[in-house]
Design an enzyme around this catalytic site. Sequence first.
Site, PDB file in Angstrom:
ATOM      1  N   GLU A  22       0.044   5.537  -1.688  1.00 48.01           N
ATOM      2  CA  GLU A  22       1.458   5.152  -1.603  1.00 48.01           C
ATOM      3  C   GLU A  22       2.036   4.956  -3.002  1.00 48.01           C
ATOM      4  O   GLU A  22       1.312   4.987  -3.995  1.00 48.01           O
ATOM      5  CB  GLU A  22       1.596   3.868  -0.783  1.00 48.01           C
ATOM      6  N   LYS A  83      12.838   0.871  -2.288  1.00 48.52           N
ATOM      7  CA  LYS A  83      11.607   0.641  -1.529  1.00 48.52           C
ATOM      8  C   LYS A  83      11.823   1.320  -0.183  1.00 48.52           C
ATOM      9  O   LYS A  83      12.603   0.847   0.645  1.00 48.52           O
ATOM     10  CB  LYS A  83      11.355  -0.857  -1.370  1.00 48.52           C
ATOM     11  N   THR A 138       7.203  -3.075   9.212  1.00 50.54           N
ATOM     12  CA  THR A 138       7.174  -1.801   9.931  1.00 50.54           C
ATOM     13  C   THR A 138       5.795  -1.156   9.865  1.00 50.54           C
ATOM     14  O   THR A 138       5.465  -0.305  10.698  1.00 50.54           O
ATOM     15  CB  THR A 138       8.204  -0.820   9.321  1.00 50.54           C
ATOM     16  N   LYS A 156      -1.848  -8.285   3.034  1.00 49.10           N
ATOM     17  CA  LYS A 156      -1.608  -9.090   1.835  1.00 49.10           C
ATOM     18  C   LYS A 156      -1.744 -10.575   2.171  1.00 49.10           C
ATOM     19  O   LYS A 156      -1.263 -11.038   3.196  1.00 49.10           O
ATOM     20  CB  LYS A 156      -0.231  -8.770   1.256  1.00 49.10           C
TER      21      LYS A 156
END
Length: 302
Positions: A22, A83, A138, A156
Amino acid sequence: MLQIAPHVKEAIETLKPVVALESTIITHGMPYPANLHTALEVEQVIKEAGAVPATIGVINGIIKVGLSEEEITYLSQAKDLHKISLKDLSVAAAKKLSGGTTVSATMFASYKAGIQVFATGGIGGVHRDARESFDVSTDLEALGSIPITVVCAGAKAILDLPATLEYLETKGVLVVGYKTDEFPAFYYGRSGLKLEHSVTTPGELAQIIRERDALEINKAILVGNPPPEEMALEKGKVEQLIEAALQQAKVNNIKGKDVTPFLLDYLAKNSKGETLETNIALVKNNAYVGSLIAKALMAAKI
């Protein structure tokens, strides 16, 4: 529009192992120049492990699968980058925006390109204040609907890990521990949350992936890979920092997409860079394990 770099396209077509990466870690997850160095070093880890890296991002509205070094450098330094989550891809394409792809957007692009394995640091999940904010990433919806394999160090640590794991269960997402029987907690390896399934080799995982595909189960497999032991931080210290960061976010009225970048930046600054160093180490470790899984998958096809 989806544009696959020639070397990535050739690797996919000739059944070489490919690992997707990513780019929000570049645009929003780390400061410059650590973001640039990390992105290039992670690609090198994958190459040295015998696989082909494919960093994914959006530049001028084009979803790029396999960013060049020049494009990665641009994303590491440019201002006003977006983002870009899965829901934002069509807007980014229409408005010719540039930015980093989140886990959900990267999963979508990987699947469309034919890449089976994606390595990231940690997934998004249920935020700790979700009862008031309804803030649920999401990423969890994407994991419940896009059938690729995602290697991560858990969710996280700033998130509500038990709720995140429960949400994944509800979505029917298989979570497999790699050489662990607990859901990793990003900065610290052990969360205390037991996993039902674990494996000790890439080959075992590749077989599970093949069976999932044969059964046409259209859901991701989430591989929980703990951070390297020598880089894992002490849980109590991390939790103190997270609580302080969450309070500061409330004071500053930080909401939505801005929450995670704010918290990660706060932790890095207030841990004297320790959380950033651990983040870098676990991303590299996940990229390495992702490469081993991709190689095991391709070995059965050749």
